[in-house]
Design a protein around this motif. Structure first.
Motif, PDB file in Angstrom:
ATOM      1  N   ARG A 136      -7.452  11.223   1.354  1.00 12.69           N
ATOM      2  CA  ARG A 136      -7.230  12.597   0.548  1.00 12.69           C
ATOM      3  C   ARG A 136      -5.451  11.782   1.577  1.00 12.69           C
ATOM      4  NH1 ARG A 136      -8.871  17.421  -0.456  1.00 12.69           N
ATOM      5  NH2 ARG A 136     -11.007  17.069  -0.174  1.00 12.69           N
ATOM      6  N   ARG A 137      -4.543  12.845   0.789  1.00 16.14           N
ATOM      7  CA  ARG A 137      -2.640  12.239   0.936  1.00 16.14           C
ATOM      8  C   ARG A 137      -3.410  13.341   2.839  1.00 16.14           C
ATOM      9  NH1 ARG A 137       2.341  12.396   0.433  1.00 16.14           N
ATOM     10  NH2 ARG A 137       2.729  11.325  -1.624  1.00 16.14           N
ATOM     11  N   PHE A 138      -2.911  12.103   3.656  1.00 18.45           N
ATOM     12  CA  PHE A 138      -3.032  12.433   5.349  1.00 18.45           C
ATOM     13  C   PHE A 138      -1.935  13.658   5.248  1.00 18.45           C
ATOM     14  CE2 PHE A 138      -1.276  12.259   9.527  1.00 18.45           C
ATOM     15  CZ  PHE A 138      -2.928  12.162   9.615  1.00 18.45           C
ATOM     16  N   MET A 181       0.320  -1.359   0.222  1.00 16.25           N
ATOM     17  CA  MET A 181       0.204   0.011  -0.234  1.00 16.25           C
ATOM     18  C   MET A 181       0.952   1.242   0.338  1.00 16.25           C
ATOM     19  SD  MET A 181      -1.194  -0.376   3.906  1.00 16.25           S
ATOM     20  CE  MET A 181      -2.051   1.065   3.628  1.00 16.25           C
ATOM     21  N   ASP A 182       0.442   2.089  -0.678  1.00 14.95           N
ATOM     22  CA  ASP A 182       1.124   3.304  -0.203  1.00 14.95           C
ATOM     23  C   ASP A 182       1.727   4.040   1.164  1.00 14.95           C
ATOM     24  OD1 ASP A 182       1.349   3.454  -2.914  1.00 14.95           O
ATOM     25  OD2 ASP A 182       0.055   5.685  -3.627  1.00 14.95           O
ATOM     26  N   GLY A 183       1.940   4.742   0.644  1.00 14.22           N
ATOM     27  CA  GLY A 183       2.707   5.466   1.974  1.00 14.22           C
ATOM     28  C   GLY A 183       2.245   6.988   3.078  1.00 14.22           C
ATOM     29  N   ASP A 184       0.591   7.078   2.581  1.00 12.17           N
ATOM     30  CA  ASP A 184       0.821   8.642   2.423  1.00 12.17           C
ATOM     31  C   ASP A 184      -1.347   8.327   2.992  1.00 12.17           C
ATOM     32  OD1 ASP A 184      -0.797   7.686   0.179  1.00 12.17           O
ATOM     33  OD2 ASP A 184      -0.574   9.804  -1.090  1.00 12.17           O
ATOM     34  N   LEU A 185      -1.833   7.068   3.071  1.00 11.80           N
ATOM     35  CA  LEU A 185      -2.549   7.214   3.846  1.00 11.80           C
ATOM     36  C   LEU A 185      -3.839   7.182   2.243  1.00 11.80           C
ATOM     37  CD1 LEU A 185      -2.006   8.689   7.269  1.00 11.80           C
ATOM     38  CD2 LEU A 185      -3.640   6.451   6.658  1.00 11.80           C
ATOM     39  N   GLN A 186      -3.248   7.502   1.118  1.00 12.44           N
ATOM     40  CA  GLN A 186      -4.816   7.551   0.559  1.00 12.44           C
ATOM     41  C   GLN A 186      -5.046   6.480   0.381  1.00 12.44           C
ATOM     42  OE1 GLN A 186      -2.553   9.185  -2.999  1.00 12.44           O
ATOM     43  NE2 GLN A 186      -4.521  10.512  -2.843  1.00 12.44           N
ATOM     44  N   HIS A 187      -4.794   5.143   0.482  1.00 11.60           N
ATOM     45  CA  HIS A 187      -4.755   3.571   0.856  1.00 11.60           C
ATOM     46  C   HIS A 187      -5.504   3.150   2.454  1.00 11.60           C
ATOM     47  CE1 HIS A 187      -2.129   2.268  -2.885  1.00 11.60           C
ATOM     48  NE2 HIS A 187      -3.697   3.506  -3.080  1.00 11.60           N
TER      49      HIS A 187
HETATM   50 MG    MG Z   1      -0.458   9.243  -3.083  1.00  6.91          MG
END
Ligand code: MG
Ligand code: UDP
Length: 314
Positions: free
Chosen positions: A199-201, A93-99
């Motif tokens: 949204r990106r955190f 998963m991505d690291g920006d909390l979009q997932h």
């Molecule tokens: Mg992202």
């Protein structure tokens, strides 16, 4: 004995997202009957990301990290994480909390039901910007029309794969691997879970338009030789046009009315050269792939890792 699950998260300059993500993923996992590791991959960040990972790792048993020697790009960072993951299944998963970590139990559930690959599709909510929606939908349409691999719109690298799929993925020798395509290409039993992207955190996207275009071109070239075949058709079409022009000139010559014709000659020559260079460029892209594979350089270099991590796949 409960099963062992790895969560792999590539991060590039995401220092503020790491602690929050560690917390939310741990929360999502702790109610499942599972042993787990959360493996962050620091893709050569130049902020405090590695420190954030080490802090999280020293506070929580299940959190580990590896640091790459420089920025290798999202796909290679992901590959680095997958090659160190110890789980019987791995979630990326991505690291920006979009997932959203809240989707992890649904992925786990499908795996327990016997699926080897659990993909996700993003159902575009208000949180996905118009530009992202548009570029993403163009990419999936282009990719599906140019290759034999069908990717659903809204696919991403947020998915679960069983370790036996992982083993197969490490047989791919592609230097610039496009994991989304590779996972689809290998087959196996697949399920899909849909989610709404958040949204990106914090922070900004690491995929500006230029990088997105490079990524899209690389993905198509990995899975298709259609651009080369299109070159043949383009060449054929322009040859027919050139032949038409020649016939016209010969007729005019026979009529004794040869035109001074500088403009038309130059026009057709530059047009043909233009087409020729496009085709040469396309061939060049494929040759550069061959060149990279022959060089056989590592796809990523690990500079540091937390104590419990070691490499599992070559
Ligand atoms: Mg992202
Ligand atoms: N990322 C990475 N290396 C890079 C670029 C991005 O590891 O060179 C990571 C990034 O930190 C994030 C994920 O890849 O965890 C997806 O990137 P981003 O969220 O910026 O892409 P977007 O969601 O905007 O497409």
């Amino acid at each position: 004995m409960s099963r062992f699950l790895s969560v792999v998260i590539p991060v590039y300059n995401e220092e503020e997202n790491v602690p929050e993500l560690g917390r939310q993923v741990t929360d999502a996992l702790k109610n499942l009957d599972v042993r787990y590791e959360i493996l962050f991959v620091d893709d050569g960040s130049n902020d405090g990301t590695w420190k954030a990972i080490c802090d999280a790792s020293s506070r929580h048993d299940g959190i580990e990290g590896i640091r790459l020697s420089r920025n290798f790009g999202h796909q290679h960072a992901l590959l680095a994480g997958l090659s160190h993951a110890r789980g019987e299944a791995v979630i990326s998963m991505d690291g920006d909390l979009q997932h959203p970590p809240g989707v992890i139990p649904a992925l786990f559930e499908k795996w327990k039901q016997g699926f080897d690959i659990v993909n996700t599709v993003r159902t575009d909510g208000a949180e996905t910007g118009g530009f992202k929606k548009m570029t993403s939908s163009c990419f999936y349409r282009l990719f599906s029309s140019m290759t034999d691999v069908k990717l659903a719109p809204g696919s991403s690298d947020f998915r679960l794969i069983d370790a036996r799929v992982l083993e197969v993925l490490f047989e791919f020798r592609d230097t610039d691997i496009f994991l989304r395509g590779a996972v689809q290409w290998v087959g196996f039993n697949c399920a899909t879970v849909s989610y709404t992207a958040d949204r990106r955190f914090t922070g900004e996207t690491k995929y500006p338009l230029k990088k997105m275009l490079k990524f899209a071109l690389g993905a198509v070239i990995s899975f298709s030789n259609k651009p080369l075949r299109m070159g043949i058709w383009l060449g054929a079409a322009t040859s027919v046009l050139a032949a038409g022009e020649l016939v016209y000139i010969l007729i005019r010559y026979a009529q004794g009315a040869t035109i001074p014709g500088w403009a038309s000659t130059m026009g057709i020559i530059s047009f043909l050269f233009g087409v020729l260079f496009i085709i040469l460029g396309i061939i060049g892209l494929y040759i550069s792939r061959i060149h990279k594979i022959l060089q056989g350089r590592p796809r990523f270099i690990v500079a540091e890792r937390t104590k419990a991590v070691s490499r599992r796949f070559p």
